[in-house]
Design an enzyme around this catalytic site. Structure first.
Site: not given
Ligand code: HXC
Length: 523
Positions: A178-179, A413-414
């Site tokens: 994402g961002g 040019g290069a």
């Molecule tokens: C809160 C999160 C989290 C998040 C993971 N966790 N991502 N908690 N916010 N964004 C937590 C899970 O709940 C889990 O907690 C632990 O971290 C490990 O995650 P798992 O899913 O068990 O790990 P894994 O299977 O390795 O998968 C990793 C992952 C997945 C692919 C990153 O966690 C995932 O898809 N997370 C969400 C990603 C996402 O959509 N993020 C927002 C993106 S948008 P527990 O307690 O079970 O250990 C964004 C915008 C930014 O970031 C903008 C900036 C301008």
């Protein structure tokens, strides 16, 4: 009696501190740590142990916790809140660091995590020292919503303000989606770990829904993809340890900030070392490729060259080396790939590298063997005009010492673009094998003598005659030397000596740009 009570109280305070520290060291707990370490990944703290000189790390904000009350979050607070921050030394020099801890809420970005990162970023900028961020995060802390996004924005602003002031380096050690990808991409160098890190704006599932493409995370945004196809990553490393050691290596070439000189290290390599190998290095046939890396390695201190962006746009080489101890940035055409032509990717790659060197007072040494810009509709329709202009702009704008050596072809040019005298280069050298001309002899003869060749009794012989005549007149460095566009035609064996002579002579170079807010590079 009073003294006794007070001593006990000190002891219990120390025990309390010890307990709190132990709790912080547990990160997200034994189970999550064990899961994280599967596949050889290191923890956030282990990474800092390798990155920094032994015993030099000082942690800050170890006890910071989040303030979120949504979704029962108030009952689950972990000291540090998913990022380890502080400062330490690399090769004795101060740097600031943050290292996300995936075992704590997936390393996700909370408001307080962002505050911790911003604190070290601010310190790094105020104190003029590089910052290294080790990213390993599931992105915005979902439970916090827009507050977390605000945290990212604060980091982006700091990345932008620090750009060109202190070196900023990112290691992508896990997910970065994402961002969240935009902070690393503003930084100067991005390192990725093969098979355990990935970066993308939208993941495979979203892509499947929107464009119906099937792609794995690794193929979409893994280390190899970003170091070869997109150029987002400058280094693709084998594992966590390799990544961290390579970051240390890179830092050894960089000054701490934009006011420091390019760093210098003692060397046993003599500045006047004769490079005998080079007298016969360039093939006699201008059509035959050769490996420019061999030439670079022969010339630089101790034959050591740290190549940057090695697998992206391999038709141009960029990287760091030392000449008589002092760090320099090397830019060179690679005749082995696409004949060393400039294309969109090569122009972008080299332009960004040159601008980095210029920000940080690192002299630029260019080795030129360029037949021109790559022709084709693909290049034209994708904007080679704009992208090629970036390279030209970067060379022309740079005020650091610039030394250029033409080894063979420098056409059209290069030729101008690749650090020519005409773009304010300071010292321009050429080998006797250099061909500094508008174009190659054969192409030139085909255009200007087309009719004459057609009408000749023996067109092949006539073309040969005219080509030889053109070569004798234009395919050499002497016309350019007569005009002063080339300062000296050198014997190749003297390459190292002459480049070092030039760099020493330019050591105190001062050149300024006209007063302006900032230029408008053709982005
Ligand atoms: C809160 C999160 C989290 C998040 C993971 N966790 N991502 N908690 N916010 N964004 C937590 C899970 O709940 C889990 O907690 C632990 O971290 C490990 O995650 P798992 O899913 O068990 O790990 P894994 O299977 O390795 O998968 C990793 C992952 C997945 C692919 C990153 O966690 C995932 O898809 N997370 C969400 C990603 C996402 O959509 N993020 C927002 C993106 S948008 P527990 O307690 O079970 O250990 C964004 C915008 C930014 O970031 C903008 C900036 C301008």
């Amino acid at each position: 009696m009073e003294t006794e009570i007070s001593t006990q109280s000190h002891q219990s305070r120390l025990q309390d501190l010890e307990k709190r520290n132990e709790l912080a060291m547990l990160s997200g707990g034994a189970a999550r740590l064990a899961k994280h370490k599967q596949g050889g990944r290191l923890t956030a703290r282990e990474r800092l142990d390798i990155l920094l000189d032994p015993g030099s790390f000082v942690e800050m904000d170890r006890f910071v916790t989040h303030r979120c009350e949504n979704f029962d979050m108030a009952s689950s607070k972990i000291p540090g809140d998913g990022v380890v921050t502080g400062y330490g030394r690399v090769n004795g020099k101060l740097i600031y660091v943050y290292s996300q801890d995936f075992t704590v809420f997936g390393g996700s970005m909370s408001r307080t995590q962002a505050n911790k990162i911003c604190k070290v970023m601010d310190l790094a900028q105020k104190n003029g020292a590089p910052i290294v961020g080790l990213n390993d995060s599931g992105g915005a802390r979902i439970q916090e919503g827009v507050e977390s996004l605000g945290g990212y924005a604060d980091i982006f602003v700091r990345n932008t303000m620090s750009s060109g002031v202190i070196p900023q380096i990112t290691g992508i050690m896990g997910p970065c989606a994402g961002g969240a990808v935009y902070s690393p991409s503003i930084t100067d160098f991005v390192f990725m770990v093969k098979n355990s890190s990935y970066m993308f704006v939208t993941g495979p599932d979203v892509i499947k829904t929107v464009t119906h493409e099937d792609v794995t995370k690794e193929a979409l945004g893994g280390a190899e993809t970003h170091s070869q196809k997109s150029g987002v990553a400058h280094f693709a490393c084998e594992d966590d340890k390799h990544t961290l050691l390579l970051i240390r290596e890179l830092l050894s070439f960089l000054p701490s900030n934009n006011l420091d000189d390019s760093p210098s290290l003692p060397t046993l390599d003599r500045p006047d070392r004769i490079c005998d190998l080079l007298n016969n290095f360039i093939p006699e046939s201008p059509k035959k490729p050769y490996d420019m890396l061999g030439l670079i390695n022969e010339v630089v201190d101790e034959h050591y060259f740290l190549e940057v962006h090695k697998h992206y746009a391999a038709n141009i080489i960029v990287g760091f080396a030392r000449m008589n101890g002092r760090s320099v940035g090397i830019v060179a055409n690679q005749p082995q790939v696409l004949a060393g032509c400039l294309n969109i990717e090569a122009s972008r790659k080299a332009a960004r590298f040159i601008r980095f060197c210029d920000c940080f007072n690192i002299p630029i040494v260019s080795f030129v063997d360029v037949p021109g810009f790559l022709p084709g509709t693909d290049q034209e329709w994708n904007g080679i005009i704009t992208h090629g202009a970036k390279l030209l702009y970067a060379y022309a704008e740079a005020t650091v010492p610039k030394v250029t050596l033409v080894t063979r072809k420098a056409y059209g040019g290069a030729y101008i673009v690749m650090g020519s005298k005409l773009l304010r280069s300071d010292v321009n050298l050429a080998y006797p094998s250099a061909e500094i001309a508008v174009m190659g002899a054969e192409g030139a003869v085909n255009i200007i003598f087309r009719e004459q060749i057609k009408k000749a009794k023996d067109p092949v012989a006539e073309k040969f005659r005219l080509t030889s005549e053109y070569e004798a007149k234009f395919s050499n460095p002497y016309l350019s030397a007569e005009l002063g566009y080339t300062d000296e035609v050198i014997e190749p064996a003297l390459t190292r000596k002459r480049i070092i002579d030039a760099l020493e002579m330019l050591k105190n170079k001062k050149e300024t740009l006209p007063a302006k807010k900032h230029g408008n590079i053709p982005l």
